[in-house]
Structures are given as structure tokens and as C-alpha cells.
Write an enzyme that holds these catalytic residues in place. Sequence first.
Site, PDB file in Angstrom:
ATOM      1  N   SER A 143       0.875  -1.186   0.000  1.00 45.71           N
ATOM      2  CA  SER A 143       0.000   0.000   0.000  1.00 45.71           C
ATOM      3  C   SER A 143       0.899   1.218   0.000  1.00 45.71           C
ATOM      4  O   SER A 143       2.072   1.120   0.394  1.00 45.71           O
ATOM      5  CB  SER A 143      -0.860  -0.007   1.275  1.00 45.71           C
ATOM      6  OG  SER A 143      -1.483   1.251   1.477  1.00 45.71           O
ATOM      7  N   TYR A 156      -1.676  -1.072  10.484  1.00 48.27           N
ATOM      8  CA  TYR A 156      -1.711  -1.201   9.011  1.00 48.27           C
ATOM      9  C   TYR A 156      -0.416  -0.653   8.414  1.00 48.27           C
ATOM     10  O   TYR A 156       0.182  -1.265   7.529  1.00 48.27           O
ATOM     11  CB  TYR A 156      -2.925  -0.441   8.471  1.00 48.27           C
ATOM     12  CG  TYR A 156      -3.218  -0.714   7.011  1.00 48.27           C
ATOM     13  CD1 TYR A 156      -3.823  -1.899   6.616  1.00 48.27           C
ATOM     14  CD2 TYR A 156      -2.900   0.220   6.028  1.00 48.27           C
ATOM     15  CE1 TYR A 156      -4.100  -2.145   5.273  1.00 48.27           C
ATOM     16  CE2 TYR A 156      -3.170  -0.020   4.696  1.00 48.27           C
ATOM     17  CZ  TYR A 156      -3.770  -1.206   4.320  1.00 48.27           C
ATOM     18  OH  TYR A 156      -4.035  -1.455   2.993  1.00 48.27           O
TER      19      TYR A 156
HETATM   20  N1  LIG Z   1      -8.836  -0.640  -1.040  1.00 50.37           N
HETATM   21  C1  LIG Z   1      -7.826   0.136  -0.777  1.00 50.37           C
HETATM   22  O1  LIG Z   1      -7.987   1.343  -0.671  1.00 50.37           O
HETATM   23  C2  LIG Z   1      -6.435  -0.436  -0.642  1.00 50.37           C
HETATM   24  C3  LIG Z   1      -5.340   0.440  -0.736  1.00 50.37           C
HETATM   25  C4  LIG Z   1      -4.052  -0.074  -0.604  1.00 50.37           C
HETATM   26  C5  LIG Z   1      -3.876  -1.428  -0.368  1.00 50.37           C
HETATM   27  N2  LIG Z   1      -4.970  -2.251  -0.272  1.00 50.37           N
HETATM   28  C6  LIG Z   1      -4.725  -3.674  -0.028  1.00 50.37           C
HETATM   29  O2  LIG Z   1      -5.319  -4.426  -1.066  1.00 50.37           O
HETATM   30  C7  LIG Z   1      -5.586  -5.758  -0.597  1.00 50.37           C
HETATM   31  C8  LIG Z   1      -6.977  -6.152  -1.024  1.00 50.37           C
HETATM   32  O3  LIG Z   1      -7.898  -5.323  -0.325  1.00 50.37           O
HETATM   33  P1  LIG Z   1      -9.279  -4.800  -0.956  1.00 50.37           P
HETATM   34  O4  LIG Z   1      -9.135  -3.356  -1.148  1.00 50.37           O
HETATM   35  O5  LIG Z   1      -9.672  -5.656  -2.096  1.00 50.37           O
HETATM   36  O6  LIG Z   1     -10.194  -4.979   0.322  1.00 50.37           O
HETATM   37  P2  LIG Z   1     -11.379  -5.990   0.613  1.00 50.37           P
HETATM   38  O7  LIG Z   1     -11.701  -5.804   2.053  1.00 50.37           O
HETATM   39  O8  LIG Z   1     -12.434  -5.815  -0.416  1.00 50.37           O
HETATM   40  O9  LIG Z   1     -10.693  -7.431   0.381  1.00 50.37           O
HETATM   41  C9  LIG Z   1      -9.841  -8.061   1.294  1.00 50.37           C
HETATM   42  C10 LIG Z   1     -10.157  -9.526   1.291  1.00 50.37           C
HETATM   43  O10 LIG Z   1      -9.232 -10.229   2.138  1.00 50.37           O
HETATM   44  C11 LIG Z   1      -9.965 -11.238   2.798  1.00 50.37           C
HETATM   45  N3  LIG Z   1      -9.309 -11.674   4.029  1.00 50.37           N
HETATM   46  C12 LIG Z   1      -9.102 -10.955   5.143  1.00 50.37           C
HETATM   47  N4  LIG Z   1      -8.538 -11.721   6.089  1.00 50.37           N
HETATM   48  C13 LIG Z   1      -8.389 -12.955   5.555  1.00 50.37           C
HETATM   49  C14 LIG Z   1      -7.902 -14.188   6.055  1.00 50.37           C
HETATM   50  N5  LIG Z   1      -7.425 -14.300   7.299  1.00 50.37           N
HETATM   51  N6  LIG Z   1      -7.896 -15.259   5.234  1.00 50.37           N
HETATM   52  C15 LIG Z   1      -8.380 -15.164   3.973  1.00 50.37           C
HETATM   53  N7  LIG Z   1      -8.874 -14.034   3.455  1.00 50.37           N
HETATM   54  C16 LIG Z   1      -8.881 -12.939   4.244  1.00 50.37           C
HETATM   55  C17 LIG Z   1     -11.313 -10.602   3.108  1.00 50.37           C
HETATM   56  O11 LIG Z   1     -12.306 -11.567   3.400  1.00 50.37           O
HETATM   57  C18 LIG Z   1     -11.564  -9.811   1.846  1.00 50.37           C
HETATM   58  O12 LIG Z   1     -12.328 -10.554   0.902  1.00 50.37           O
HETATM   59  C19 LIG Z   1      -5.321  -5.727   0.905  1.00 50.37           C
HETATM   60  O13 LIG Z   1      -4.058  -6.300   1.187  1.00 50.37           O
HETATM   61  C20 LIG Z   1      -5.322  -4.251   1.225  1.00 50.37           C
HETATM   62  O14 LIG Z   1      -4.580  -3.962   2.384  1.00 50.37           O
HETATM   63  C21 LIG Z   1      -6.235  -1.789  -0.413  1.00 50.37           C
END
Ligand SMILES: NC(=O)c1ccc[n+]([C@@H]2O[C@H](COP(=O)([O-])OP(=O)(O)OC[C@H]3O[C@@H](n4cnc5c(N)ncnc54)[C@H](O)[C@@H]3O)[C@@H](O)[C@H]2O)c1
Length: 249
Positions: A143, A156
Amino acid sequence: MARFRGKTVIVTGAAGGIGRAAAARFAGEGARTVLVDVAAAGLADSVAVVERAGGEALAVEADVTRWADVQRYVEVALTRFGAVDAFFNNAGVLGAVSPLVDYPEDAFDRVLAVNVKAVWLGMKAVAPVLRARGGGAIVNTASIAGLRGTPNLIAYSASKHAVVGMTKSAALELARHGIRVNAICPAPIETPMAQALEVGVKRDRLTATIPLRRYGTPDEVAALVAFLASDEAAYITGGIYTVDGGAMA
Ligand SMILES: NC(=O)c1ccc[n+]([C@@H]2O[C@H](COP(=O)([O-])OP(=O)(O)OC[C@H]3O[C@@H](n4cnc5c(N)ncnc54)[C@H](O)[C@@H]3O)[C@@H](O)[C@H]2O)c1
């Protein structure tokens, strides 16, 4: 494009916004996909999205923080498809949005378990399988919070800086086996996680820090992930790639 024809790709966090978009992208380019998440209903929806697009998806309900579950999703991929070529190590949680003095200890431990330990466990299980194949690609999701400080997100922030460090170390260790390891650093992306962030930080304030003045879309992230996982990125490893509307410029 059909950069993944005949290839198998594992995606964790596949029920989420970015994971689902990446799964659809990989499948759309010919991959057999293994979709891993702890959220069963969302996982089924992701399989439906991939299949509607004419792709092949196998769902594995698993908690990526548990070593037995991690071994199982890799075994299932091997049993069903015979090999693994690329791994999108993407599951993550935001944790609490709170000043560090009030930050709940259990939330801190959970964020580090999912965002740090599970990223390592995923690489630990997948790397030998890629090596057996003669090489492959791993893309870890960090991120922009892994590149700069972020108030009220102490766990985070720590976890995503750790993903950057693990990515570089893994790239150095695994290069001799033909395994490339890169990380992506998104700014806020239109997913449930960004909505969770907005509980603590107003959307307008977030977009004001982004030169392109908007959140990214999951598809825009998926495009970078697919490139890094493909043979087009054959000379790219240990790289940390922003997809952030210019936020880190
Ligand atoms: N959305 C944003 O703004 C953003 C920005 C930077 C980084 N990210 C990163 O992107 C990645 C994906 O996030 P997203 O934005 O799609 O969010 P999201 O919440 O839609 O998806 C995250 C997924 O991870 C799954 N998850 C969480 N804990 C888990 C576990 N113990 N075992 C299996 N699955 C698990 C959740 O069930 C969820 O489906 C993450 O690593 C997040 O930190 C997101």
C-alpha cells in the site's frame, strides 16, 4: 491478450474488491484461477464473476493466517491444475482507525497476522511449487501506507512497510530459482476496505491528497498485477510499484 493461457494463478483475498478484479483479469487472459478467501459468500460471487466472463475458477475457503489452510490451498491448486505459475498474495485487513495510544492490542495482532505473517506463509508454501516449475511470479499487495507514515493506522502502516521489506528480501532469495517477487502499493481504491477507512478519514480529505483527484478502481490495480505476474515483466523483480494517482510523487 492471453498472457496466462495454460497457466494457473492463485489469488488470495479473492472475495474482495482488488482480488476479484485480479481474478477476472487473469481468467480473462486465459488463466485457470484458484480463488482463496475466508469469506465464503463473497468467494462464490467471485467465482460467478470469473465464470460469467468465460474463465475457470476454483474456490478454496481458507484462513490465510493458518499454515494448514495455506498448505491446503496450494495442494488443492496442484491437485486440480497440476502446477502453479503465479501467485497474487493479496488478502489483507485494515484493522482499527485509531490514535496509537488507544489502538486495541487485539486489532494490532490481527492486522499483523493477516497482512504480515500470512504474506510470508503464502510465499513459504508457493515458492517451492514455483521452483519445481522452473520459476514463476509472486505479487504481494502492500500500500502507499507501506511507503510513508499514516496517522491513526499504526498496525496497518507497520504491516504494509513489512510487506515492502519481505518483498525485497524474497526477491533476493528467490531470484536464483527464477522466481520474481514484486509488490504493488495502491492508494485508496473503490473497495469495501476504502469504505472502512472513511469511517475515520473523510473521503474529500483523502482525494485531496491524490493528484488525479479520485480513488483508483480495482480494475486499474488488476492491470498492474497482471503485468507484473506476466512474462512481459521478465526482468522485473524486487520492485515496489505504486498505483496511486500520483499520491507518492
Ligand atoms: N482498497 C484500498 O484502498 C487499498 C489500498 C491499498 C492497499 N490495499 C490492499 O489491497 C488488498 C486487497 O484489499 P481490498 O481493497 O480488495 O479490500 P477488501 O476488504 O475488499 O478485500 C480483502 C479480502 O481479504 C480477505 N481476508 C481478510 N482476512 C483474511 C484471512 N485471514 N484469510 C483469507 N482471506 C482474508 C477478506 O475476506 C476480503 O475478501 C489488501 O491487502 C489491502 O490492504 C487496499
